[in-house]
Write a protein that holds these residues in place. Structure first.
Motif, short mmCIF file in Angstrom:
data_model
loop_
_atom_site.label_atom_id
_atom_site.label_comp_id
_atom_site.label_asym_id
_atom_site.label_seq_id
_atom_site.Cartn_x
_atom_site.Cartn_y
_atom_site.Cartn_z
N ASN A 160 -3.42 -11.62 0.80
CA ASN A 160 -4.15 -12.29 -0.26
C ASN A 160 -3.18 -12.71 -1.36
O ASN A 160 -2.72 -11.88 -2.15
CB ASN A 160 -5.22 -11.37 -0.84
CG ASN A 160 -6.06 -12.07 -1.89
OD1 ASN A 160 -5.94 -13.28 -2.09
ND2 ASN A 160 -6.91 -11.32 -2.56
N PRO A 161 -2.84 -14.01 -1.44
CA PRO A 161 -1.88 -14.46 -2.44
C PRO A 161 -2.52 -14.76 -3.79
O PRO A 161 -1.85 -15.25 -4.70
CB PRO A 161 -1.33 -15.74 -1.81
CG PRO A 161 -2.51 -16.31 -1.10
CD PRO A 161 -3.30 -15.12 -0.58
N ILE A 162 -3.82 -14.50 -3.90
CA ILE A 162 -4.57 -14.86 -5.10
C ILE A 162 -4.83 -13.60 -5.92
O ILE A 162 -5.43 -12.64 -5.45
CB ILE A 162 -5.90 -15.53 -4.72
CG1 ILE A 162 -5.62 -16.81 -3.93
CG2 ILE A 162 -6.74 -15.84 -5.96
CD1 ILE A 162 -6.85 -17.46 -3.34
N CYS A 163 -4.37 -13.61 -7.16
CA CYS A 163 -4.52 -12.46 -8.04
C CYS A 163 -5.98 -12.32 -8.47
O CYS A 163 -6.57 -13.27 -9.00
CB CYS A 163 -3.62 -12.63 -9.25
SG CYS A 163 -3.59 -11.22 -10.37
N CYS A 164 -6.55 -11.16 -8.25
CA CYS A 164 -7.98 -10.96 -8.48
C CYS A 164 -8.44 -11.35 -9.89
O CYS A 164 -9.40 -12.12 -10.04
CB CYS A 164 -8.34 -9.51 -8.19
SG CYS A 164 -10.08 -9.15 -8.41
N PRO A 165 -7.80 -10.86 -10.97
CA PRO A 165 -8.28 -11.25 -12.30
C PRO A 165 -8.07 -12.71 -12.64
O PRO A 165 -8.63 -13.22 -13.62
CB PRO A 165 -7.49 -10.34 -13.24
CG PRO A 165 -6.28 -9.96 -12.47
CD PRO A 165 -6.73 -9.87 -11.05
N ALA A 166 -7.27 -13.43 -11.84
CA ALA A 166 -7.06 -14.86 -12.07
C ALA A 166 -8.17 -15.70 -11.47
O ALA A 166 -8.18 -16.92 -11.63
CB ALA A 166 -5.71 -15.29 -11.49
N CYS A 167 -9.12 -15.07 -10.78
CA CYS A 167 -10.17 -15.80 -10.06
C CYS A 167 -11.37 -16.09 -10.95
O CYS A 167 -11.88 -15.21 -11.64
CB CYS A 167 -10.66 -14.99 -8.86
SG CYS A 167 -9.48 -14.89 -7.51
N THR A 168 -11.82 -17.32 -10.88
CA THR A 168 -13.12 -17.70 -11.45
C THR A 168 -13.99 -18.18 -10.29
O THR A 168 -13.58 -19.03 -9.50
CB THR A 168 -12.98 -18.83 -12.48
OG1 THR A 168 -12.32 -18.30 -13.64
CG2 THR A 168 -14.33 -19.37 -12.90
N TYR A 169 -15.19 -17.60 -10.19
CA TYR A 169 -16.10 -17.91 -9.10
C TYR A 169 -17.24 -18.79 -9.60
O TYR A 169 -17.75 -18.60 -10.71
CB TYR A 169 -16.70 -16.62 -8.52
CG TYR A 169 -15.68 -15.59 -8.11
CD1 TYR A 169 -15.08 -15.63 -6.86
CD2 TYR A 169 -15.30 -14.58 -8.99
CE1 TYR A 169 -14.15 -14.69 -6.47
CE2 TYR A 169 -14.36 -13.62 -8.62
CZ TYR A 169 -13.78 -13.69 -7.37
OH TYR A 169 -12.85 -12.75 -7.00
N ARG A 170 -17.62 -19.77 -8.79
CA ARG A 170 -18.84 -20.52 -9.08
C ARG A 170 -20.01 -19.63 -8.73
O ARG A 170 -20.17 -19.20 -7.59
CB ARG A 170 -18.89 -21.81 -8.27
CG ARG A 170 -20.11 -22.69 -8.61
CD ARG A 170 -20.13 -23.96 -7.79
NE ARG A 170 -20.34 -23.67 -6.38
CZ ARG A 170 -19.94 -24.47 -5.39
NH1 ARG A 170 -19.30 -25.59 -5.65
NH2 ARG A 170 -20.18 -24.15 -4.12
#
Length: 267
Positions: A160-170
């Motif tokens: 998973n190359p995506i940092c969790c706190p950097a995520c914004t979900y629709r």
């Protein structure tokens, strides 16, 4: 849902880093909503929330990171929601970048950015791994590709190359009526598991490759505790099993075991 975006801060215990997180989300260049969600209310948390005029939402029931994240997701009354971790900080242009991305691509289901890891000691090996993650995120920066399921899954197939706190979900209205947004049976890979599920669904994954999140690692962080309990190895093996045959999973995990020391922080 009447609002565009919400930072839903998950607070647990009395973190010395919580105020820095609150300050970073309340000082965004674009106005946004901020709520503070906790299952461990305390005078410390309430005092900070009052000082910054943030509503505190208290979750009752079973303790667990999955339960906390699902509660924060549900409580955000907006089209987009960022599950903010109490130890992390956000660059002041994070929401501005989100708005610009949604303006260009209204079909965004996930928005993310690059990040800076803040930890007690700096390791060259850790820096190399961050470079690998940026490489894996390249397809998410290509508008002609980042709406395709095969491309979204490809960015997740080697980790998973995506940092969790950097995520914004629709935020999908009514999602909680069918099943929890995050699988509460996981403690470490909740975000990766959710991203794999989202990659199969309509919606664009957009990455603004700018360091707009400061992700803190310290001895008491959830990442570090999962490392010591070997939970990370077990859960990441399950994620790879969703994407690869068993023989490939075993090979990948051999490399992952060697890389784990880059993230383990001693006291």
């Amino acid at each position: 849902m009447k609002d565009f975006h919400t930072f839903a801060i998950c607070a647990y215990g009395d973190s010395p880093y919580l105020e820095a997180c609150i300050r970073s989300v309340t000082m965004q260049s674009c106005p946004t909503n901020v709520i503070l969600c906790t299952s461990t209310p305390s005078p410390y948390i309430k005092k900070l929330a009052k000082a910054y005029q943030i509503p505190v939402l208290i979750r009752e029931g079973k303790k667990g990171i999955g339960e906390d994240w699902n509660f924060a997701y549900e409580m955000a009354d907006s089209r987009y929601v960022t599950i903010a971790h109490q130890d992390d900080m956000y660059g002041k242009h994070y929401v501005e970048e989100l708005k610009q991305a949604v303006g260009r691509f209204p079909d965004i289901s996930l928005f993310t950015t690059d990040y800076v890891t803040v930890k007690n000691r700096k390791l060259a090996k850790g820096e190399r791994l961050e470079g690998v993650k940026r490489f894996l995120r390249i397809p998410l920066r290509i508008p002609s590709l980042n709406h395709l399921s095969v491309i979204k899954k490809a960015s997740l197939c080697f980790g998973n190359p995506i940092c969790c706190p950097a995520c914004t979900y629709r935020k999908e209205e009514g999602f909680q009526e069918n099943r929890p947004f995050f699988n509460p049976s996981f403690r470490f890979v909740l975000d990766w598991d959710r991203l794999i599920a989202m990659a199969k669904e309509p919606g664009r994954f957009i990455c603004a490759e700018k360091p707009l999140v400061y992700h803190r690692l310290h001895p008491d962080a959830a990442t570090n505790s999962c490392m010591k309990e070997h939970l990370r190895f077990e859960e990441e093996s399950k994620m790879f099993a969703l994407l690869w045959p068993d023989c490939i999973v075993r090979l990948i995990m051999k490399f992952y075991q060697r890389a784990y020391d880059s993230y383990e922080i001693s006291g």
